[in-house]
Design a protein around this motif. Sequence first.
Motif, PDB file in Angstrom:
ATOM      1  N   ARG A  65     -11.957  15.280   2.722  1.00 57.43           N
ATOM      2  CA  ARG A  65     -12.745  15.205   4.230  1.00 57.43           C
ATOM      3  C   ARG A  65     -13.256  13.850   4.508  1.00 57.43           C
ATOM      4  N   GLU A  66     -13.584  12.942   3.673  1.00 60.95           N
ATOM      5  CA  GLU A  66     -14.006  11.690   4.024  1.00 60.95           C
ATOM      6  C   GLU A  66     -12.731  10.980   4.495  1.00 60.95           C
ATOM      7  N   VAL A  67     -11.832  10.908   3.704  1.00 51.87           N
ATOM      8  CA  VAL A  67     -10.466  10.059   4.111  1.00 51.87           C
ATOM      9  C   VAL A  67      -9.977  10.336   5.349  1.00 51.87           C
ATOM     10  N   SER A  68      -9.942  11.709   5.606  1.00 52.06           N
ATOM     11  CA  SER A  68      -9.315  12.118   6.876  1.00 52.06           C
ATOM     12  C   SER A  68     -10.247  11.755   8.251  1.00 52.06           C
ATOM     13  N   GLN A  69     -11.553  11.136   7.948  1.00 50.58           N
ATOM     14  CA  GLN A  69     -12.325  10.576   9.140  1.00 50.58           C
ATOM     15  C   GLN A  69     -12.026   9.120   9.222  1.00 50.58           C
ATOM     16  N   GLU A  70     -11.314   8.496   8.346  1.00 51.74           N
ATOM     17  CA  GLU A  70     -11.447   6.875   8.454  1.00 51.74           C
ATOM     18  C   GLU A  70     -10.057   6.458   9.197  1.00 51.74           C
ATOM     19  N   PHE A  71     -10.250   5.378   9.586  1.00 53.51           N
ATOM     20  CA  PHE A  71      -8.996   4.693  10.249  1.00 53.51           C
ATOM     21  C   PHE A  71      -8.781   3.690   9.247  1.00 53.51           C
ATOM     22  N   TRP A  72      -7.702   3.610   8.825  1.00 54.68           N
ATOM     23  CA  TRP A  72      -7.080   2.818   7.718  1.00 54.68           C
ATOM     24  C   TRP A  72      -6.065   1.909   8.083  1.00 54.68           C
ATOM     25  N   HIS A  73      -5.065   2.366   8.857  1.00 43.85           N
ATOM     26  CA  HIS A  73      -4.083   1.494   9.614  1.00 43.85           C
ATOM     27  C   HIS A  73      -3.642   2.123  11.036  1.00 43.85           C
ATOM     28  N   PRO A  74      -3.247   1.378  11.859  1.00 40.52           N
ATOM     29  CA  PRO A  74      -2.668   1.934  13.100  1.00 40.52           C
ATOM     30  C   PRO A  74      -1.437   2.554  13.026  1.00 40.52           C
ATOM     31  N   LYS A  75      -0.738   2.642  11.926  1.00 40.37           N
ATOM     32  CA  LYS A  75       0.575   3.421  11.745  1.00 40.37           C
ATOM     33  C   LYS A  75       0.254   4.454  10.797  1.00 40.37           C
TER      34      LYS A  75
END
Length: 67
Positions: free
Chosen positions: A30-40
Amino acid sequence: MRQFFGNSYGIFTGPAQSVAEIRFSGIAAREVSQEFWHPKQEGVWESDQTYVLKIPYCDSCELLMDV
């Protein structure tokens, strides 16, 4: 410059050599799905409620450290 420097995850620049596929479950999913890690980045919820995150990278050092 943006294409060269923004193609891979983290501080390591250059063309992406691989795509990391990381599978998360539970609260982490759930936490990871809400994060922006990389534009691609690409993320998808699987039927078993795991979240699969795909991130292009050039060098795995920083990626492994963050995971």
